[in-house]
Motif scaffolding. Structure first.
Motif, PDB file in Angstrom:
ATOM      1  N   SER A  77       0.818  -1.212   0.000  1.00  0.00           N
ATOM      2  CA  SER A  77       0.000   0.000   0.000  1.00  0.00           C
ATOM      3  C   SER A  77       0.852   1.264   0.000  1.00  0.00           C
ATOM      4  O   SER A  77       0.373   2.332  -0.353  1.00  0.00           O
ATOM      5  CB  SER A  77      -0.959   0.005   1.185  1.00  0.00           C
ATOM      6  OG  SER A  77      -0.258  -0.066   2.402  1.00  0.00           O
ATOM      7  N   THR A  78       2.135   1.149   0.331  1.00  0.00           N
ATOM      8  CA  THR A  78       3.025   2.309   0.272  1.00  0.00           C
ATOM      9  C   THR A  78       3.289   2.727  -1.181  1.00  0.00           C
ATOM     10  O   THR A  78       3.815   3.804  -1.420  1.00  0.00           O
ATOM     11  CB  THR A  78       4.357   2.004   0.984  1.00  0.00           C
ATOM     12  OG1 THR A  78       4.895   0.783   0.466  1.00  0.00           O
ATOM     13  CG2 THR A  78       4.147   1.864   2.485  1.00  0.00           C
ATOM     14  N   LEU A 113       0.971   3.484  -3.132  1.00  0.00           N
ATOM     15  CA  LEU A 113      -0.074   4.480  -3.396  1.00  0.00           C
ATOM     16  C   LEU A 113       0.379   5.796  -2.759  1.00  0.00           C
ATOM     17  O   LEU A 113       0.121   6.067  -1.594  1.00  0.00           O
ATOM     18  CB  LEU A 113      -1.410   4.015  -2.801  1.00  0.00           C
ATOM     19  CG  LEU A 113      -1.928   2.681  -3.307  1.00  0.00           C
ATOM     20  CD1 LEU A 113      -3.124   2.234  -2.487  1.00  0.00           C
ATOM     21  CD2 LEU A 113      -2.285   2.765  -4.768  1.00  0.00           C
ATOM     22  N   HIS A 114       1.073   6.610  -3.539  1.00  0.00           N
ATOM     23  CA  HIS A 114       1.725   7.807  -3.000  1.00  0.00           C
ATOM     24  C   HIS A 114       0.794   8.992  -2.792  1.00  0.00           C
ATOM     25  O   HIS A 114       1.046   9.825  -1.940  1.00  0.00           O
ATOM     26  CB  HIS A 114       2.878   8.232  -3.917  1.00  0.00           C
ATOM     27  CG  HIS A 114       3.912   7.177  -4.080  1.00  0.00           C
ATOM     28  ND1 HIS A 114       4.767   6.807  -3.067  1.00  0.00           N
ATOM     29  CD2 HIS A 114       4.211   6.377  -5.126  1.00  0.00           C
ATOM     30  CE1 HIS A 114       5.553   5.854  -3.479  1.00  0.00           C
ATOM     31  NE2 HIS A 114       5.239   5.559  -4.734  1.00  0.00           N
ATOM     32  N   ASP A 115      -0.265   9.095  -3.548  1.00  0.00           N
ATOM     33  CA  ASP A 115      -1.094  10.303  -3.513  1.00  0.00           C
ATOM     34  C   ASP A 115      -2.409  10.092  -2.767  1.00  0.00           C
ATOM     35  O   ASP A 115      -3.437  10.609  -3.153  1.00  0.00           O
ATOM     36  CB  ASP A 115      -1.373  10.788  -4.933  1.00  0.00           C
ATOM     37  CG  ASP A 115      -2.173   9.766  -5.734  1.00  0.00           C
ATOM     38  OD1 ASP A 115      -2.216   8.592  -5.316  1.00  0.00           O
ATOM     39  OD2 ASP A 115      -2.757  10.141  -6.762  1.00  0.00           O
ATOM     40  N   VAL A 116      -2.368   9.314  -1.686  1.00  0.00           N
ATOM     41  CA  VAL A 116      -3.610   9.007  -0.978  1.00  0.00           C
ATOM     42  C   VAL A 116      -3.558   9.482   0.468  1.00  0.00           C
ATOM     43  O   VAL A 116      -2.486   9.645   1.047  1.00  0.00           O
ATOM     44  CB  VAL A 116      -3.922   7.493  -0.999  1.00  0.00           C
ATOM     45  CG1 VAL A 116      -4.118   6.983  -2.404  1.00  0.00           C
ATOM     46  CG2 VAL A 116      -2.868   6.708  -0.270  1.00  0.00           C
ATOM     47  N   ALA A 146      -8.755   4.468   1.268  1.00  0.00           N
ATOM     48  CA  ALA A 146      -8.202   5.622   0.559  1.00  0.00           C
ATOM     49  C   ALA A 146      -8.708   5.587  -0.878  1.00  0.00           C
ATOM     50  O   ALA A 146      -9.090   4.534  -1.392  1.00  0.00           O
ATOM     51  CB  ALA A 146      -6.673   5.593   0.575  1.00  0.00           C
ATOM     52  N   ARG A 147      -8.716   6.744  -1.524  1.00  0.00           N
ATOM     53  CA  ARG A 147      -9.134   6.847  -2.932  1.00  0.00           C
ATOM     54  C   ARG A 147      -7.950   7.324  -3.779  1.00  0.00           C
ATOM     55  O   ARG A 147      -7.675   8.516  -3.849  1.00  0.00           O
ATOM     56  CB  ARG A 147     -10.283   7.832  -3.058  1.00  0.00           C
ATOM     57  CG  ARG A 147     -11.526   7.326  -2.382  1.00  0.00           C
ATOM     58  CD  ARG A 147     -12.744   7.885  -3.061  1.00  0.00           C
ATOM     59  NE  ARG A 147     -13.943   7.334  -2.483  1.00  0.00           N
ATOM     60  CZ  ARG A 147     -14.587   6.292  -2.955  1.00  0.00           C
ATOM     61  NH1 ARG A 147     -14.146   5.674  -4.014  1.00  0.00           N
ATOM     62  NH2 ARG A 147     -15.691   5.855  -2.384  1.00  0.00           N
ATOM     63  N   PRO A 148      -7.257   6.391  -4.444  1.00  0.00           N
ATOM     64  CA  PRO A 148      -6.146   6.772  -5.322  1.00  0.00           C
ATOM     65  C   PRO A 148      -6.626   7.677  -6.450  1.00  0.00           C
ATOM     66  O   PRO A 148      -7.701   7.469  -7.014  1.00  0.00           O
ATOM     67  CB  PRO A 148      -5.637   5.440  -5.862  1.00  0.00           C
ATOM     68  CG  PRO A 148      -6.101   4.423  -4.880  1.00  0.00           C
ATOM     69  CD  PRO A 148      -7.401   4.945  -4.359  1.00  0.00           C
ATOM     70  N   ARG A 149      -5.817   8.688  -6.781  1.00  0.00           N
ATOM     71  CA  ARG A 149      -6.175   9.631  -7.847  1.00  0.00           C
ATOM     72  C   ARG A 149      -5.362   9.429  -9.118  1.00  0.00           C
ATOM     73  O   ARG A 149      -5.649  10.052 -10.134  1.00  0.00           O
ATOM     74  CB  ARG A 149      -5.980  11.061  -7.344  1.00  0.00           C
ATOM     75  CG  ARG A 149      -6.977  11.442  -6.270  1.00  0.00           C
ATOM     76  CD  ARG A 149      -6.645  12.798  -5.748  1.00  0.00           C
ATOM     77  NE  ARG A 149      -5.404  12.649  -4.993  1.00  0.00           N
ATOM     78  CZ  ARG A 149      -5.146  13.250  -3.872  1.00  0.00           C
ATOM     79  NH1 ARG A 149      -5.989  14.088  -3.364  1.00  0.00           N
ATOM     80  NH2 ARG A 149      -4.032  13.055  -3.228  1.00  0.00           N
ATOM     81  N   SER A 150      -4.333   8.580  -9.054  1.00  0.00           N
ATOM     82  CA  SER A 150      -3.509   8.385 -10.251  1.00  0.00           C
ATOM     83  C   SER A 150      -3.059   6.934 -10.336  1.00  0.00           C
ATOM     84  O   SER A 150      -3.239   6.161  -9.413  1.00  0.00           O
ATOM     85  CB  SER A 150      -2.297   9.319 -10.208  1.00  0.00           C
ATOM     86  OG  SER A 150      -1.466   8.989  -9.114  1.00  0.00           O
ATOM     87  N   PRO A 170      -0.276  -5.188   1.756  1.00  0.00           N
ATOM     88  CA  PRO A 170      -1.080  -5.052   0.541  1.00  0.00           C
ATOM     89  C   PRO A 170      -2.379  -4.274   0.774  1.00  0.00           C
ATOM     90  O   PRO A 170      -2.827  -4.115   1.908  1.00  0.00           O
ATOM     91  CB  PRO A 170      -1.386  -6.497   0.161  1.00  0.00           C
ATOM     92  CG  PRO A 170      -1.296  -7.250   1.445  1.00  0.00           C
ATOM     93  CD  PRO A 170      -0.263  -6.548   2.274  1.00  0.00           C
ATOM     94  N   ALA A 171      -2.933  -3.800  -0.304  1.00  0.00           N
ATOM     95  CA  ALA A 171      -4.241  -3.133  -0.280  1.00  0.00           C
ATOM     96  C   ALA A 171      -5.115  -3.771  -1.345  1.00  0.00           C
ATOM     97  O   ALA A 171      -4.647  -4.059  -2.442  1.00  0.00           O
ATOM     98  CB  ALA A 171      -4.086  -1.638  -0.548  1.00  0.00           C
TER      99      ALA A 171
END
Length: 73
Positions: free
Chosen positions: A11-12, A14-17, A35-39, A57-58
Motif C-alpha cells: 500500500s506504500t 499508493l503515493h497520492d492518498v 483511501a481513494r487513489p487519484r492516479s 497489501p491493499a
C-alpha cells in the motif's frame, strides 16, 4: 484490453492518498483503512488495507463493488 488491478502488493506504492480510519476504531489498530487513489492504474478505485500492516497489501474495489459489500453487511 487488460483487466483492471484488484490489489496493490504494497500500500506504500499508493503515493497520492490519504488513508482514513473509521471513527468507530479504537487506538488498538484493529480495523481497516480506506483511501481513494487519484492516479496510476488504480485511479477511481477504493483501496482498503489492514491498519496493523500499513506497508502491506491493499485491496482495490470499484465504487459499485464496495457499495454492494457494505449493503450485504
Amino acid at each position: 484490453m487488460s483487466a483492471l488491478p484488484r490489489n496493490v502488493p504494497a500500500s506504500t506504492d499508493l503515493h497520492d492518498v490519504c488513508w482514513l480510519r473509521s471513527s468507530y476504531s479504537t487506538g488498538a489498530n484493529n480495523c481497516v483503512e480506506t483511501a481513494r487513489p487519484r492516479s496510476g492504474p488504480w485511479a477511481g478505485r477504493l483501496a482498503v488495507r489492514d491498519s496493523k500492516r500499513p506497508a502491506g497489501p491493499a485491496l482495490l474495489f470499484t465504487a459499485e463493488s464496495w457499495s454492494g459489500f457494505l449493503t450485504a453487511l
